[in-house]
Design a protein around this motif. Sequence first.
Motif, short mmCIF file in Angstrom:
data_model
loop_
_atom_site.label_atom_id
_atom_site.label_comp_id
_atom_site.label_asym_id
_atom_site.label_seq_id
_atom_site.Cartn_x
_atom_site.Cartn_y
_atom_site.Cartn_z
N ILE A 118 33.69 39.03 38.96
CA ILE A 118 33.12 39.46 37.68
C ILE A 118 33.50 38.49 36.58
O ILE A 118 32.66 38.06 35.79
CB ILE A 118 33.59 40.89 37.34
CG1 ILE A 118 32.96 41.89 38.30
CG2 ILE A 118 33.24 41.25 35.90
CD1 ILE A 118 33.56 43.28 38.22
N THR A 119 34.77 38.09 36.54
CA THR A 119 35.25 37.17 35.51
C THR A 119 34.59 35.81 35.63
O THR A 119 34.15 35.22 34.62
CB THR A 119 36.78 37.02 35.61
OG1 THR A 119 37.37 38.32 35.53
CG2 THR A 119 37.33 36.15 34.51
N THR A 156 31.70 35.07 37.07
CA THR A 156 30.27 35.18 36.78
C THR A 156 30.02 35.24 35.27
O THR A 156 29.14 34.54 34.76
CB THR A 156 29.67 36.42 37.46
OG1 THR A 156 29.91 36.32 38.87
CG2 THR A 156 28.19 36.53 37.20
N LEU A 157 30.79 36.07 34.58
CA LEU A 157 30.60 36.18 33.13
C LEU A 157 30.94 34.88 32.41
O LEU A 157 30.21 34.45 31.51
CB LEU A 157 31.44 37.33 32.57
CG LEU A 157 30.97 38.73 32.95
CD1 LEU A 157 31.94 39.78 32.43
CD2 LEU A 157 29.58 38.99 32.42
N SER A 158 32.03 34.23 32.80
CA SER A 158 32.41 32.98 32.14
C SER A 158 31.45 31.85 32.49
O SER A 158 31.18 30.98 31.65
CB SER A 158 33.85 32.61 32.45
OG SER A 158 34.04 32.47 33.83
N THR A 198 28.25 32.28 33.06
CA THR A 198 27.05 32.57 32.26
C THR A 198 27.23 32.09 30.83
O THR A 198 26.32 31.49 30.25
CB THR A 198 26.75 34.08 32.29
OG1 THR A 198 26.61 34.48 33.66
CG2 THR A 198 25.48 34.40 31.53
N VAL A 199 28.41 32.34 30.27
CA VAL A 199 28.69 31.85 28.92
C VAL A 199 28.66 30.32 28.90
O VAL A 199 28.11 29.70 27.98
CB VAL A 199 30.06 32.39 28.42
CG1 VAL A 199 30.50 31.69 27.15
CG2 VAL A 199 29.98 33.88 28.19
N GLY A 215 37.88 31.06 31.54
CA GLY A 215 37.61 32.48 31.75
C GLY A 215 38.59 33.11 32.72
O GLY A 215 39.08 34.21 32.50
N GLY A 257 40.87 35.47 30.96
CA GLY A 257 40.43 36.79 31.42
C GLY A 257 41.43 37.45 32.34
O GLY A 257 41.61 38.66 32.30
N MET A 293 33.92 50.20 32.93
CA MET A 293 32.69 49.42 32.83
C MET A 293 31.47 50.33 32.98
O MET A 293 30.50 50.20 32.23
CB MET A 293 32.66 48.31 33.89
CG MET A 293 33.62 47.20 33.59
SD MET A 293 33.83 46.02 34.94
CE MET A 293 32.19 45.63 35.40
#
Length: 131
Positions: A35-36, A38-40, A42-43, A72, A76, A96
């Motif tokens: 999750i971490t 993927t989100l970082s 994407t950013v 991240g 994170g 979440m």
Amino acid sequence: MSGNLEPRDRVTFLPHRLNRQPTVVRGLTADELWITVTLSATVGLLIGVPLAWIAHSIALAPTVIAVSMAVGVFAGGGVLRRHKRGRPDTWLYRQMQWRIRRRVPALSRYVGASELIDRSGYWSIRRGPTR
């Protein structure tokens, strides 16, 4: 071997951490790490592509993505480790789901948030006065 166990062969305790996911990096489990990352990433993609277009260098986009993933995971991991401390294993996932249910109700059925009990008000136990 017979099917009968002698008292010395029985397990006298049940390990409570047996079914937990192991910690992989900086206090994150494998799912939390995905999750971490993927989100970082994407950013990093959202920052890197316009930056690469402005700088006229295609190599800048993957570089920004890789740097943002490293930052991240490092940042994170520390933040999530502090937030998870002393809480149950499923706390992060329920948190979440609850936030998705509150902010984006259309997505709640895709992440299992529609199964959460979401009620505000007084709860009663229907007991009478004690005597």
